[in-house]
Structures are given as structure tokens and as C-alpha cells.
Design a protein around this motif. Structure first.
Motif, PDB file in Angstrom:
ATOM      1  N   VAL A   1       0.998   4.108  -2.975  1.00 26.96           N
ATOM      2  CA  VAL A   1       0.687   5.536  -2.810  1.00 26.96           C
ATOM      3  C   VAL A   1       1.788   6.380  -3.462  1.00 26.96           C
ATOM      4  CG1 VAL A   1       0.378   7.383  -1.111  1.00 26.96           C
ATOM      5  CG2 VAL A   1      -0.698   5.161  -0.731  1.00 26.96           C
TER       6      VAL A   1
ATOM      7  N   HIS B   1      -9.499  -4.114  -8.634  1.00 23.82           N
ATOM      8  CA  HIS B   1      -8.051  -3.939  -8.462  1.00 23.82           C
ATOM      9  C   HIS B   1      -7.298  -5.117  -9.101  1.00 23.82           C
ATOM     10  CE1 HIS B   1      -4.640  -2.162  -6.261  1.00 23.82           C
ATOM     11  NE2 HIS B   1      -4.234  -3.381  -5.982  1.00 23.82           N
TER      12      HIS B   1
ATOM     13  N   SER C   1      -9.174  -0.819   0.871  1.00 21.79           N
ATOM     14  CA  SER C   1      -8.655  -0.778   2.249  1.00 21.79           C
ATOM     15  C   SER C   1      -9.584   0.020   3.148  1.00 21.79           C
ATOM     16  CB  SER C   1      -7.267  -0.134   2.284  1.00 21.79           C
ATOM     17  OG  SER C   1      -6.346  -0.953   1.658  1.00 21.79           O
TER      18      SER C   1
ATOM     19  N   VAL D   1      -5.064   3.502   5.225  1.00 22.81           N
ATOM     20  CA  VAL D   1      -3.780   3.280   4.537  1.00 22.81           C
ATOM     21  C   VAL D   1      -2.683   4.115   5.198  1.00 22.81           C
ATOM     22  CG1 VAL D   1      -2.565   3.496   2.341  1.00 22.81           C
ATOM     23  CG2 VAL D   1      -4.988   2.825   2.375  1.00 22.81           C
TER      24      VAL D   1
ATOM     25  N   LYS E   1       0.835  -1.206   0.000  1.00 20.22           N
ATOM     26  CA  LYS E   1       0.000   0.000   0.000  1.00 20.22           C
ATOM     27  C   LYS E   1       0.871   1.258   0.000  1.00 20.22           C
ATOM     28  CE  LYS E   1      -3.683  -2.315   2.549  1.00 20.22           C
ATOM     29  NZ  LYS E   1      -4.567  -2.264   3.717  1.00 20.22           N
TER      30      LYS E   1
HETATM   31  C1  HEM Z   1       0.654   0.653  -9.194  1.00 24.10           C
HETATM   32  C2  HEM Z   1       0.168   0.273  -8.047  1.00 24.10           C
HETATM   33  C3  HEM Z   1      -0.340  -1.111  -7.721  1.00 24.10           C
HETATM   34  C4  HEM Z   1      -0.208  -2.314  -8.384  1.00 24.10           C
HETATM   35  C5  HEM Z   1       0.513  -2.593  -9.709  1.00 24.10           C
HETATM   36  C6  HEM Z   1      -0.898  -3.311  -7.593  1.00 24.10           C
HETATM   37  C7  HEM Z   1      -0.993  -4.660  -7.925  1.00 24.10           C
HETATM   38  C8  HEM Z   1      -1.637  -5.623  -7.171  1.00 24.10           C
HETATM   39  C9  HEM Z   1      -1.741  -7.023  -7.499  1.00 24.10           C
HETATM   40  C10 HEM Z   1      -1.145  -7.697  -8.748  1.00 24.10           C
HETATM   41  C11 HEM Z   1      -2.458  -7.637  -6.528  1.00 24.10           C
HETATM   42  C12 HEM Z   1      -2.845  -9.126  -6.446  1.00 24.10           C
HETATM   43  C13 HEM Z   1      -4.208  -9.299  -7.057  1.00 24.10           C
HETATM   44  C14 HEM Z   1      -4.656 -10.724  -7.078  1.00 24.10           C
HETATM   45  O1  HEM Z   1      -4.316 -11.510  -6.191  1.00 24.10           O
HETATM   46  O2  HEM Z   1      -5.410 -11.090  -8.012  1.00 24.10           O
HETATM   47  C15 HEM Z   1      -2.809  -6.625  -5.563  1.00 24.10           C
HETATM   48  C16 HEM Z   1      -3.567  -6.862  -4.425  1.00 24.10           C
HETATM   49  C17 HEM Z   1      -3.894  -5.885  -3.506  1.00 24.10           C
HETATM   50  N1  HEM Z   1      -3.551  -4.548  -3.558  1.00 24.10           N
HETATM   51 FE1  HEM Z   1      -2.508  -3.632  -4.999  1.00 24.10          FE
HETATM   52  N2  HEM Z   1      -1.444  -2.709  -6.486  1.00 24.10           N
HETATM   53  C18 HEM Z   1      -1.116  -1.372  -6.523  1.00 24.10           C
HETATM   54  C19 HEM Z   1      -1.442  -0.406  -5.591  1.00 24.10           C
HETATM   55  C20 HEM Z   1      -2.151  -0.629  -4.417  1.00 24.10           C
HETATM   56  C21 HEM Z   1      -2.494   0.372  -3.418  1.00 24.10           C
HETATM   57  C22 HEM Z   1      -2.082   1.859  -3.448  1.00 24.10           C
HETATM   58  C23 HEM Z   1      -3.229  -0.246  -2.444  1.00 24.10           C
HETATM   59  C24 HEM Z   1      -3.851   0.312  -1.199  1.00 24.10           C
HETATM   60  C25 HEM Z   1      -3.738   1.528  -0.772  1.00 24.10           C
HETATM   61  C26 HEM Z   1      -3.339  -1.646  -2.839  1.00 24.10           C
HETATM   62  C27 HEM Z   1      -4.013  -2.598  -2.112  1.00 24.10           C
HETATM   63  C28 HEM Z   1      -4.108  -3.919  -2.450  1.00 24.10           C
HETATM   64  C29 HEM Z   1      -4.834  -4.886  -1.650  1.00 24.10           C
HETATM   65  C30 HEM Z   1      -5.593  -4.607  -0.340  1.00 24.10           C
HETATM   66  C31 HEM Z   1      -4.706  -6.121  -2.313  1.00 24.10           C
HETATM   67  C32 HEM Z   1      -5.268  -7.490  -1.893  1.00 24.10           C
HETATM   68  C33 HEM Z   1      -6.624  -7.651  -2.469  1.00 24.10           C
HETATM   69  C34 HEM Z   1      -7.199  -8.968  -2.003  1.00 24.10           C
HETATM   70  O3  HEM Z   1      -6.789  -9.444  -0.949  1.00 24.10           O
HETATM   71  O4  HEM Z   1      -8.055  -9.494  -2.722  1.00 24.10           O
HETATM   72  N3  HEM Z   1      -2.675  -1.839  -4.040  1.00 24.10           N
HETATM   73  N4  HEM Z   1      -2.317  -5.418  -5.975  1.00 24.10           N
END
Ligand code: HEM
Ligand code: HEM
Length: 190
Positions: free
Chosen positions: A57, A145, A112, A119, A53
Motif C-alpha cells: 500500500v 498479481h 484480499s 487490508v 500488504k
Molecule cells: C509493488 C507491490 C507488490 C509486489 C512487487 C508484489 C509481489 C508479489 C509476489 C512476487 C508474490 C508471489 C506470487 C507468486 O507466488 O507467484 C505476491 C503474492 C501476493 N501478494 Fe503481492 N506484491 C505487491 C503488492 C501487494 C499488495 C498491496 C497486496 C494486498 C493489498 C498484495 C497481496 C498479495 C497476496 C494476497 C499474495 C499471495 C497470492 C497467493 O497466495 O496466491 N501484494 N506478491
């Protein structure tokens, strides 16, 4: 000394630095996201979620700053040797990549907030929640996401194929002018 601003024929150091820092960070974030999501609930998972996270940001802030920088200068534009469909496809891919660079952090932030986990950015400060606790919104935002992250992997693949096509097949300046020490303006006045 490296020129900071873009010119009509070359990318400057700020654009190149932002591009390559973002690219490296996004590769790491995709790996980290997929890895952490599969971990069993525990201290390691929570710590990696926090790291994901915080870095996300930073990606959002760098992308917004990049928009500000880009709006002040038109950049070099497409090479004259590029045909119309290449120009269109490159533009659409760049736009979609920018949409992911904004959309991923925002949907992560919403998920979140809806989960009731504010966050924290590297433990230095905490962002305000964008929405109140809402399990179905949390599920929806997390699904978007994840979907967006997979779409971004496809876009990155297309983007890299395009860059390599110009470098290897067309042998033009496209990749060289984005490279850290790549092509400089041929004009002594720019
Ligand atoms: C360029 C920025 C970001 C990229 C490339 C990215 C990429 C990813 C990827 C590939 C996953 C795994 C998804 C899956 O299992 O199918 C993920 C999960 C997650 N991301 Fe990100 N993310 C980014 C930014 C953020 C930010 C800023 C936050 C929160 C402030 C965040 C929160 C989360 C959370 C909470 C999960 C878990 C979702 C779940 O448990 O189902 N991400 N992200
Ligand atoms: C996560 C990875 C990446 C992201 C998100 C990304 C994103 C972008 C974006 C948004 C632009 C448009 C810049 C602008 O004009 O505003 C761009 C340009 C460019 N990228 Fe990437 N990029 C990534 C990785 C790469 C890689 C690995 C390569 C090389 C193999 C590459 C090569 C280029 C080149 C050559 C340009 C300039 C294209 C032109 O002159 O129109 N990028 N990138």
C-alpha cells in the motif's frame, strides 16, 4: 544543498529518492511475496502476508505521489545522444514499470477483498474492501498479481540492462544523473 526539483538537465532529490526507495522496496516485496506464498499456513505466513500488504500500500501511495510530482515538471528527458529506438524502448519500459507499480497493489487489494480479508496497513488503519467475497475473483486477481510480478521481474531486468548499456558501453550520463550524488546540471542557472 541538493536541489529538490528536476531541471531540464538533471533529476532532483525528490525524484531520485522516490526512484531508489521504490526500487529497494520492490526488490524486497518480490522476495517476500515468493517466500511467503510457499510457507505452510500458520502464524508466520499470516504475519508476512500482513507485512507484504502494508508495504505494498505504501508503494501505491508513493507511486501516486510520484505521478503528482512528475506532472508538475517535465524532467530532463532523453539525452540527445540516445537514438530513437532506445528512447522508445526506455519510455515503454518506464510506462510498463509504472503500470506494475499501480497494478500489483490494486490486484493484491482486490484479491484480499475477494478473499474476505480486509487490508490493514501496519495495524494503523484498514482499507475498505474493493469487492465483496468472491472465490473465483480472488483466484483470478491472485493469478494476475503473480503473473504481473513475474512480468515486472523481466521489465526490471531489461531496465537494468539498459542503464548498464548506457553506463558501460556508451559511457554517457544516463545512470550518473539518476545516482544519489550523480551528475548535476552543467548550467549555473538551473
Ligand atoms: C509493488 C507491490 C507488490 C509486489 C512487487 C508484489 C509481489 C508479489 C509476489 C512476487 C508474490 C508471489 C506470487 C507468486 O507466488 O507467484 C505476491 C503474492 C501476493 N501478494 Fe503481492 N506484491 C505487491 C503488492 C501487494 C499488495 C498491496 C497486496 C494486498 C493489498 C498484495 C497481496 C498479495 C497476496 C494476497 C499474495 C499471495 C497470492 C497467493 O497466495 O496466491 N501484494 N506478491
Ligand atoms: C524495482 C526496480 C526499479 C523500478 C520499478 C524502476 C523504475 C523506473 C522508472 C519508472 C523510471 C522512469 C522515471 C521517469 O522518468 O518518470 C526509472 C528511471 C531510471 N532508472 Fe529505474 N527502476 C528500478 C531499478 C533501477 C535500477 C536497479 C537501476 C540501475 C541499475 C535503475 C536506473 C534508472 C535510470 C538510470 C533511470 C533514468 C532513465 C532516464 O534518464 O530516462 N533503475 N526507473
Amino acid at each position: 544543498m541538493a536541489r529538490l526539483s528536476d531541471t531540464q538537465t538533471a533529476f532532483g532529490a525528490v525524484t531520485k529518492l522516490a526512484h531508489w526507495l521504490t526500487a529497494l522496496t520492490v526488490f524486497g516485496m518480490i522476495g517476500l511475496g515468493l517466500y511467503m506464498a510457499d510457507l505452510p499456513l500458520g502464524a508466520a505466513k499470516l504475519e508476512l502476508y500482513g507485512l507484504h500488504k502494508s508495504i505494498g500500500v505504501v508503494v501505491l501511495v508513493v507511486t501516486l505521489a510520484r505521478f503528482g510530482w512528475r506532472s508538475r515538471q517535465p524532467g530532463p528527458g532523453a539525452l540527445p545522444s540516445h537514438v530513437a529506438w532506445e528512447h522508445l524502448l526506455a519510455k515503454a519500459t518506464h510506462l510498463a514499470l509504472y503500470a506494475c507499480l499501480i497494478g500489483l497493489p490494486l490486484t493484491g487489494w482486490i484479491a484480499s477483498s475477494a478473499a474476505g480479508f480486509p487490508v490493514s496497513v501496519f495495524g494503523l488503519f484498514t482499507l475498505p474492501n474493493l469487492v465483496g467475497p468472491d472465490p473465483s475473483l480472488q483466484k483470478g486477481a491472485a493469478a494476475i498479481h503473480s503473473w504481473m510480478a513475474w512480468a515486472m521481474m523481466g521489465l526490471i531486468g531489461l531496465h537494468i540492462l539498459g542503464a548498464l548499456k548506457h553506463h558501460v558501453v556508451d559511457k554517457d550520463e544516463t545512470l550518473r544523473r539518476m545516482a544519489p550524488h550523480g551528475a548535476k546540471s552543467a548550467s549555473p542557472f538551473l
